[in-house]
Design a protein around this motif. Structure first.
Motif, mmCIF file in Angstrom:
data_model
loop_
_atom_site.group_PDB
_atom_site.id
_atom_site.type_symbol
_atom_site.label_atom_id
_atom_site.label_comp_id
_atom_site.label_asym_id
_atom_site.label_seq_id
_atom_site.Cartn_x
_atom_site.Cartn_y
_atom_site.Cartn_z
ATOM 1 N N VAL A 108 58.369 79.577 13.445
ATOM 2 C CA VAL A 108 58.425 78.903 14.753
ATOM 3 C C VAL A 108 59.035 77.516 14.623
ATOM 4 N N GLY A 109 58.652 76.786 13.581
ATOM 5 C CA GLY A 109 59.217 75.450 13.390
ATOM 6 C C GLY A 109 60.719 75.495 13.155
ATOM 7 N N LEU A 110 61.188 76.441 12.341
ATOM 8 C CA LEU A 110 62.627 76.553 12.104
ATOM 9 C C LEU A 110 63.370 76.934 13.382
ATOM 10 N N SER A 111 62.771 77.807 14.197
ATOM 11 C CA SER A 111 63.408 78.203 15.456
ATOM 12 C C SER A 111 63.537 77.012 16.401
ATOM 13 N N ILE A 112 62.472 76.203 16.515
ATOM 14 C CA ILE A 112 62.521 75.030 17.392
ATOM 15 C C ILE A 112 63.586 74.052 16.915
ATOM 16 N N PHE A 113 63.672 73.838 15.603
ATOM 17 C CA PHE A 113 64.682 72.918 15.068
ATOM 18 C C PHE A 113 66.091 73.437 15.340
ATOM 19 N N LYS A 114 66.301 74.747 15.188
ATOM 20 C CA LYS A 114 67.619 75.328 15.444
ATOM 21 C C LYS A 114 67.992 75.206 16.907
ATOM 22 N N ILE A 115 67.037 75.464 17.811
ATOM 23 C CA ILE A 115 67.325 75.347 19.243
ATOM 24 C C ILE A 115 67.675 73.915 19.608
ATOM 25 N N PHE A 116 66.929 72.941 19.068
ATOM 26 C CA PHE A 116 67.216 71.526 19.349
ATOM 27 C C PHE A 116 68.607 71.160 18.859
ATOM 28 N N HIS A 117 68.979 71.645 17.659
ATOM 29 C CA HIS A 117 70.307 71.336 17.115
ATOM 30 C C HIS A 117 71.402 71.952 17.976
ATOM 31 N N LEU A 118 71.213 73.193 18.456
ATOM 32 C CA LEU A 118 72.209 73.837 19.297
ATOM 33 C C LEU A 118 72.350 73.127 20.634
ATOM 34 N N GLU A 119 71.224 72.688 21.243
ATOM 35 C CA GLU A 119 71.292 71.959 22.506
ATOM 36 C C GLU A 119 72.068 70.658 22.339
ATOM 37 N N LYS A 120 71.873 69.979 21.213
ATOM 38 C CA LYS A 120 72.607 68.740 20.966
ATOM 39 C C LYS A 120 74.101 69.002 20.857
#
Length: 291
Positions: A108-120
């Motif tokens: 879950v933590g890796l998924s949240i980090f990936k989503i934040f990076h993609l949004e940026k």
């Protein structure tokens, strides 16, 4: 109490012995022997007579078959290991569950980090696309158009007043101060168009005098073309009775409109009297730009 010491009656059959004891028919008869008991002390305890039978009483009587020996019971498992095994299994179960929960939280933590990076990254792409697609307002006014990374310059010119005037049409300053030319040439006191199209033409003149004499003031913008004889007036402003009394006066004259110009058209400015024109660059100027 004295133990009984008699013998068994002749012809009587002795009772069968306890389980596990037997006799055979060919064995000689055996007699019952009394087992001596300790004497009774003060009549407080009573000990019954115990007879030991080691054979059949009657030699002629058949003996019952001997009872089979009881088998040994199965070994009892050690019960002390069961609670230990149960505790070990419980600990192993908790460990496996903890590892599964840890793996889930890590995912879950890796998924949240990936989503934040993609949004940026998406936001950065949107900002860059907007900056490339929408040109600033200043580019529209000066005729510059942005197409991706390349810019196509459009014709524009702005010339200012020149105090060193000799005769008409008015002479202008094309380079110093706020003056500039881009795609338009300043030639023979006028602006020469090199590309046909729709242009916005403007001119402003400040008239100023020390005494009012009610003379006619005129401000004219006209064009010439080598293919056509003479000149064609594009814009004109005339004023009379613009002042009263014997005192200083000033009057602004502004002209501006859209015109469809041809290649090699040259635009010029005329006034009624050069001596009444204030040639400061912020008060008297002339220009055009292509739309």
């Amino acid at each position: 109490m004295q133990p009984y010491q008699g013998r068994a009656a002749p012809g009587a059959r002795a009772a069968p012995g306890p389980a596990g004891f037997g006799c055979h028919a060919d064995e000689p008869s055996r007699q019952v022997r009394p087992v001596p008991l300790p004497p009774v002390q003060q009549n407080l305890n009573y000990y019954p007579q115990i007879f030991w039978v080691d054979g059949c009483a009657d030699a002629g009587a058949p003996c019952p078959p001997a009872a089979p020996a009881a088998p040994f019971p199965p070994p009892v498992p050690e019960r002390s290991r069961k609670p230990r095994d149960h505790r070990e299994r419980t600990s192993a179960g908790f460990l496996v569950m903890f590892l599964l929960i840890l793996v889930a939280f890590t995912g879950v933590g890796l998924s949240i980090f990936k989503i934040f990076h993609l949004e940026k990254e998406v936001d950065e792409l949107r900002e860059s696309a907007s900056a490339e697609r929408i040109p600033p307002a200043s580019q529209k006014l000066t005729g510059e158009k942005s197409e991706g990374m390349e810019k196509e310059a459009r014709g524009a010119a702005h010339v200012t007043g020149n105090p060193a005037q000799q005769d008409l049409p008015l002479e202008w300053e094309p380079t110093s101060g706020h003056a500039y030319t881009s795609g338009i040439q300043y030639h023979n006191r006028g602006l020469l168009v090199s590309e046909p199209g729709l242009y916005f033409v403007y001119s402003k003149v400040l008239f100023r005098g020390s005494a009012c004499d009610s003379q006619l003031l005129s401000h004219v913008v006209y064009k010439r073309n080598p293919a056509s004889p003479g000149s064609l007036v594009l814009m004109e402003d005339k004023a009379t009775n613009f002042c009263t009394g014997q005192r200083m006066w000033a009057r602004n004259s502004y002209l501006g409109a859209l015109f469809k110009l041809r290649k090699m058209d040259s635009l010029h400015v005329n006034v009624s009297k050069i001596a009444l024109v204030n040639f400061e660059e912020s008060k008297t100027f002339f220009g055009l730009f292509k739309l």
